[in-house]
Design an enzyme around this catalytic site. Structure first.
Site, PDB file in Angstrom:
ATOM      1  N   CYS A  11      57.258  90.501  29.160  1.00  0.00           N
ATOM      2  CA  CYS A  11      57.799  90.662  27.803  1.00  0.00           C
ATOM      3  C   CYS A  11      58.019  92.145  27.484  1.00  0.00           C
ATOM      4  O   CYS A  11      57.628  93.028  28.254  1.00  0.00           O
ATOM      5  CB  CYS A  11      56.835  90.046  26.787  1.00  0.00           C
ATOM      6  N   CYS A  14      54.841  94.254  27.485  1.00  0.00           N
ATOM      7  CA  CYS A  14      54.353  94.513  28.841  1.00  0.00           C
ATOM      8  C   CYS A  14      55.174  95.623  29.497  1.00  0.00           C
ATOM      9  O   CYS A  14      54.620  96.530  30.127  1.00  0.00           O
ATOM     10  CB  CYS A  14      54.419  93.245  29.684  1.00  0.00           C
TER      11      CYS A  14
END
Length: 88
Positions: A11, A14
């Protein structure tokens, strides 16, 4: 050299965590082996329930949300220069 793993499904948080760690380390001359782990079985093996997670030298340093630069530096400062606030 520190072994750092960013744990998460890929994501935006991240990806931002991975990039922020790389940037902070480069800016401060901290040598890291930075790895991104997206496999859920591997992530869960660390007990991380909230991503992104960060593991430094085998120990969980962070879980959930993008860490700020000060937090990232703190993971390395205690190991690379204990008692010396001017390093890193």
């Amino acid at each position: 050299m520190f072994k750092v793993k960013v744990l998460g499904p890929g994501c935006a948080n991240c990806q931002n965590t991975y990039q922020r760690i790389a940037t902070v380390c480069a800016e401060n001359g901290i040598v890291v082996d930075l790895e991104k782990i997206e496999d859920m079985a591997q992530i869960m093996s660390y007990g991380i329930m909230s991503t992104p997670g960060v593991v430094v030298d085998g120990k969980i340093a962070h879980a959930g949300g993008v860490p700020d630069k000060k937090a990232i530096l703190s993971w390395f400062k205690a190991k690379c220069c204990p008692g010396n606030d001017s390093c890193c």
